[in-house]
Design an enzyme around this catalytic site. Structure first.
Site, mmCIF file in Angstrom:
data_model
loop_
_atom_site.group_PDB
_atom_site.id
_atom_site.type_symbol
_atom_site.label_atom_id
_atom_site.label_comp_id
_atom_site.label_asym_id
_atom_site.label_seq_id
_atom_site.Cartn_x
_atom_site.Cartn_y
_atom_site.Cartn_z
ATOM 1 C CE1 TYR A 38 -5.281 -5.510 -14.876
ATOM 2 C CE2 TYR A 38 -6.339 -4.118 -16.514
ATOM 3 C CZ TYR A 38 -5.502 -4.265 -15.416
ATOM 4 O OH TYR A 38 -4.881 -3.164 -14.865
ATOM 5 C CE LYS A 86 -3.971 -0.154 -12.821
ATOM 6 N NZ LYS A 86 -4.663 -0.902 -11.740
HETATM 7 N N1 UDP Z 1 -9.141 -4.626 -8.972
HETATM 8 C C1 UDP Z 1 -10.339 -4.108 -8.528
HETATM 9 N N2 UDP Z 1 -11.004 -4.745 -7.525
HETATM 10 C C2 UDP Z 1 -10.523 -5.860 -6.925
HETATM 11 C C3 UDP Z 1 -9.310 -6.394 -7.372
HETATM 12 C C4 UDP Z 1 -8.634 -5.739 -8.396
HETATM 13 O O1 UDP Z 1 -10.791 -3.086 -9.043
HETATM 14 O O2 UDP Z 1 -11.170 -6.393 -5.999
HETATM 15 C C5 UDP Z 1 -8.424 -3.957 -10.063
HETATM 16 C C6 UDP Z 1 -7.292 -3.043 -9.564
HETATM 17 O O3 UDP Z 1 -7.237 -1.910 -10.441
HETATM 18 C C7 UDP Z 1 -6.070 -3.942 -9.726
HETATM 19 C C8 UDP Z 1 -6.423 -4.690 -11.007
HETATM 20 O O4 UDP Z 1 -7.823 -4.927 -10.889
HETATM 21 O O5 UDP Z 1 -4.893 -3.164 -9.845
HETATM 22 C C9 UDP Z 1 -5.715 -6.007 -11.185
HETATM 23 O O6 UDP Z 1 -5.811 -6.770 -10.016
HETATM 24 P P1 UDP Z 1 -4.571 -7.602 -9.482
HETATM 25 O O7 UDP Z 1 -5.086 -8.466 -8.362
HETATM 26 O O8 UDP Z 1 -3.895 -8.280 -10.624
HETATM 27 O O9 UDP Z 1 -3.653 -6.487 -8.817
HETATM 28 P P2 UDP Z 1 -2.327 -5.742 -9.298
HETATM 29 O O10 UDP Z 1 -1.444 -6.768 -9.936
HETATM 30 O O11 UDP Z 1 -2.757 -4.658 -10.240
HETATM 31 O O12 UDP Z 1 -1.744 -5.158 -8.045
#
Ligand code: UDP
Length: 160
Positions: free
Chosen positions: A60, A20
């Site tokens: 997303y 990122k």
């Molecule tokens: N994210 C955030 N706040 C939250 C949850 C997620 O900023 O409360 C962001 C974080 O960068 C995360 C991304 O959104 O990596 C996608 O969330 P996900 O739950 O899919 O997690 P990941 O698969 O990236 O671990």
């Protein structure tokens, strides 16, 4: 090939891994690539891009409507990211373990987030969470001709 046994036939799983913008700004691109290389995974595609809003809305999609959605799109869209495809046995689940928990406060030391990040909103890197999302994300970020076709000469020393 006599050397190709069962683990090798399953070794073509792929995951979409992205450094990122915070990982790029903080100079951790090489460190992240190094960890996947050292583990034995095969790099299939890599590019540096500043993702468009349209791309990120699709990437997303499952988070549309959540309160962190807009800040998330601002964050990931703010600068270049390094988008990659890595291939190998169980690369999706192993890649998630290497990344650590979404919230770096819950990531074990030794994981990428556990070593380099503090908060969820700046968690350095992304990795597909399932085989299905890996396929979807690879399709979204890469054209078919951007995926390299090559054989790792160390393959038979990585798999039995
Ligand atoms: N994210 C955030 N706040 C939250 C949850 C997620 O900023 O409360 C962001 C974080 O960068 C995360 C991304 O959104 O990596 C996608 O969330 P996900 O739950 O899919 O997690 P990941 O698969 O990236 O671990």
């Amino acid at each position: 090939n006599l050397y190709k046994t069962s683990t090798m036939t399953d070794a073509h799983e792929r995951s979409f891994i992205m450094v990122k913008p915070d990982g790029v700004q903080r100079g951790i691109v090489g460190e992240i690539i190094k960890r996947f290389e050292q583990r034995g995974f095969k790099l299939v595609a890599l590019k540096m891009v500043t993702p468009t809003r349209v791309l990120l809305e699709q990437h997303y999609d499952e988070h549309q409507g959540k309160k962190f959605f807009e800040p998330l799109l601002q964050y990931i869209g703010s600068g270049p990211v390094v988008a990659m495809v890595w291939e190998g046995l169980n690369v999706v689940s192993v890649g998630r373990k290497m990344l650590g928990a979404t919230d770096p406060a819950k990531s074990e030391p030794g994981t990428i987030r556990g070593d380099f990040a503090i908060v969820t909103g700046r968690n350095i890197a992304h990795g597909s969470d399932s085989d299905k999302s890996a396929k979807r994300e690879i399709d979204l970020w890469f054209r078919a001709d951007e995926l390299a076709v090559w054989t790792n000469s160390a393959e038979r020393w990585i798999y039995e």
